[in-house]
Design a protein around this motif. Structure first.
Motif, PDB file in Angstrom:
ATOM      1  N   ARG A  77       0.825  -1.212   0.000  1.00  0.00           N
ATOM      2  CA  ARG A  77       0.000   0.000   0.000  1.00  0.00           C
ATOM      3  C   ARG A  77       0.859   1.261   0.000  1.00  0.00           C
ATOM      4  O   ARG A  77       0.486   2.274  -0.586  1.00  0.00           O
ATOM      5  CB  ARG A  77      -0.919   0.011   1.224  1.00  0.00           C
TER       6      ARG A  77
ATOM      7  N   LYS B 273       2.953   2.604  -4.234  1.00  0.00           N
ATOM      8  CA  LYS B 273       2.053   2.584  -5.384  1.00  0.00           C
ATOM      9  C   LYS B 273       2.810   2.221  -6.656  1.00  0.00           C
ATOM     10  O   LYS B 273       3.940   2.672  -6.867  1.00  0.00           O
ATOM     11  CB  LYS B 273       1.403   3.971  -5.546  1.00  0.00           C
TER      12      LYS B 273
ATOM     13  N   HIS C 275      -3.057  -7.047  -8.357  1.00  0.00           N
ATOM     14  CA  HIS C 275      -2.276  -6.292  -7.385  1.00  0.00           C
ATOM     15  C   HIS C 275      -3.182  -5.680  -6.308  1.00  0.00           C
ATOM     16  O   HIS C 275      -2.896  -5.787  -5.104  1.00  0.00           O
ATOM     17  CB  HIS C 275      -1.491  -5.192  -8.092  1.00  0.00           C
ATOM     18  N   TYR C 276      -4.273  -5.065  -6.720  1.00  0.00           N
ATOM     19  CA  TYR C 276      -5.181  -4.428  -5.772  1.00  0.00           C
ATOM     20  C   TYR C 276      -5.933  -5.465  -4.928  1.00  0.00           C
ATOM     21  O   TYR C 276      -6.284  -5.196  -3.777  1.00  0.00           O
ATOM     22  CB  TYR C 276      -6.154  -3.502  -6.491  1.00  0.00           C
ATOM     23  N   SER C 277      -6.154  -6.649  -5.484  1.00  0.00           N
ATOM     24  CA  SER C 277      -6.764  -7.724  -4.688  1.00  0.00           C
ATOM     25  C   SER C 277      -5.829  -8.128  -3.561  1.00  0.00           C
ATOM     26  O   SER C 277      -6.264  -8.391  -2.432  1.00  0.00           O
ATOM     27  CB  SER C 277      -7.057  -8.942  -5.581  1.00  0.00           C
TER      28      SER C 277
ATOM     29  N   LEU D  73      -3.559  -6.123  -2.213  1.00  0.00           N
ATOM     30  CA  LEU D  73      -3.518  -4.999  -1.271  1.00  0.00           C
ATOM     31  C   LEU D  73      -4.669  -5.037  -0.283  1.00  0.00           C
ATOM     32  O   LEU D  73      -4.497  -4.798   0.914  1.00  0.00           O
ATOM     33  CB  LEU D  73      -3.571  -3.669  -2.034  1.00  0.00           C
ATOM     34  N   GLU D  74      -5.850  -5.322  -0.810  1.00  0.00           N
ATOM     35  CA  GLU D  74      -7.059  -5.259   0.004  1.00  0.00           C
ATOM     36  C   GLU D  74      -7.419  -6.602   0.638  1.00  0.00           C
ATOM     37  O   GLU D  74      -8.352  -6.686   1.441  1.00  0.00           O
ATOM     38  CB  GLU D  74      -8.223  -4.772  -0.859  1.00  0.00           C
TER      39      GLU D  74
ATOM     40  N   GLU E  46      -7.016   4.735  -9.926  1.00  0.00           N
ATOM     41  CA  GLU E  46      -5.583   4.517 -10.153  1.00  0.00           C
ATOM     42  C   GLU E  46      -5.329   3.509 -11.270  1.00  0.00           C
ATOM     43  O   GLU E  46      -4.300   3.552 -11.931  1.00  0.00           O
ATOM     44  CB  GLU E  46      -4.898   4.012  -8.877  1.00  0.00           C
TER      45      GLU E  46
END
Length: 274
Positions: A150, A153, A210-212, A214-215, A252
């Motif tokens: 996180r 970026k 990538h965002y999966s 992160l979250e 983003e």
């Protein structure tokens, strides 16, 4: 302007009177998803009517399933009977009279046998494999690593590096080689970069994964096919969908794309009136 309509929007095609002012298309994958949901008389009646409406509409269908689109972008030979089988099954369902008739549909293409159950099982297999891969990767990342992700970026130059690694890994896996001097590997990679037809697809796949991470968001039961629709994002201006999978894509990610996601309501009320 070019518009790609995914499965949930294609299912609403009866609400659209004319599509001839712009270029609108859907894919064999959308047709495949509609067919694979026929598991009762009720679903048969509903989905047969949708297939009939699609067939009678001005909507163009790209009769290529995602695997064929991917392999073709590298100029590699690919024996594909599934795409044509999807087209054949669509017309046979339209011509059938009942769910029981649809269950009796059977044909052979290129040595492969196809019945309705073939489509249902393949649908489940695709989702299961992709869901398992994504969720396994998420489980490998602990809270500390997630926090570090996180705070760092992905920058444009980093994205390009990751994307190239992703592309090369995909190609090596398909060719079953680890040799960077392999002639087929070199020729295929050169062809891909000369045309670069799947840049949006690889960008989105990489960033969404990538965002999966992160979250810590695990993949849903139908996310596999949602990822596969991204193979049709080459040379489009708008991707039309009501699927929540796409609506949660953060800004983003969107800033790296050369097309926009819009919902069916926007498509119908604003686009089709112009």
């Amino acid at each position: 302007m070019t518009y790609y309509l995914d499965t949930n929007c294609v299912r609403q095609i009866k609400k659209v009177k004319s599509l001839n002012k712009h270029y609108f298309f859907t894919s064999a994958l959308s047709i495949f998803e509609i067919i694979s949901g026929i598991n009762s008389q009720k679903e048969y009646e509903k989905r047969k009517n949708i297939l009939y409406s699609i067939n009678k509409s001005d909507l163009t269908i790209l009769w290529e399933l995602p695997r064929k689109v991917l392999i073709k972008s590298f100029n590699l030979p690919f024996n594909d009977t599934d795409s044509e089988a999807t087209k054949i099954m669509m017309h046979k369902i339209i011509d059938s009279d009942s769910y029981q008739d649809a269950l009796k549909i059977s044909f052979n293409l290129g040595g492969e046998d196809y019945i309705l159950k073939t489509f249902i099982e393949h649908d489940q297999d695709i989702n299961d494999v992709i869901q398992k891969n994504i969720n396994n990767n998420i489980q490998k990342v602990n809270k500390k690593e997630r926090k570090e992700f996180r705070n760092n970026k992905i920058q444009p130059h980093t994205l390009e590096i990751y994307k190239e690694l992703h592309i090369r890994k995909f190609l090596m896996t398909h060719l079953e080689t680890n040799d960077v001097n392999n002639i087929d590997y070199i020729k295929s990679l050169d062809h891909y970069y000369e045309h670069n037809t799947l840049d949006n697809c690889f960008t989105l796949t990489l960033l969404l994964s990538h965002y999966s991470l992160l979250e810590g968001r695990t993949a849903g039961s139908n996310d596999g096919l949602d990822y596969q629709h991204l193979t049709y994002t080459s040379n489009i201006d708008f991707f039309v969908s009501d699927d929540k999978f796409y609506t949660r894509i953060p800004d983003e990610i969107s800033e790296h794309l050369d097309f926009k996601f819009i919902n069916f309501s926007t498509f119908k009320s604003k686009i089709l009136k112009n």
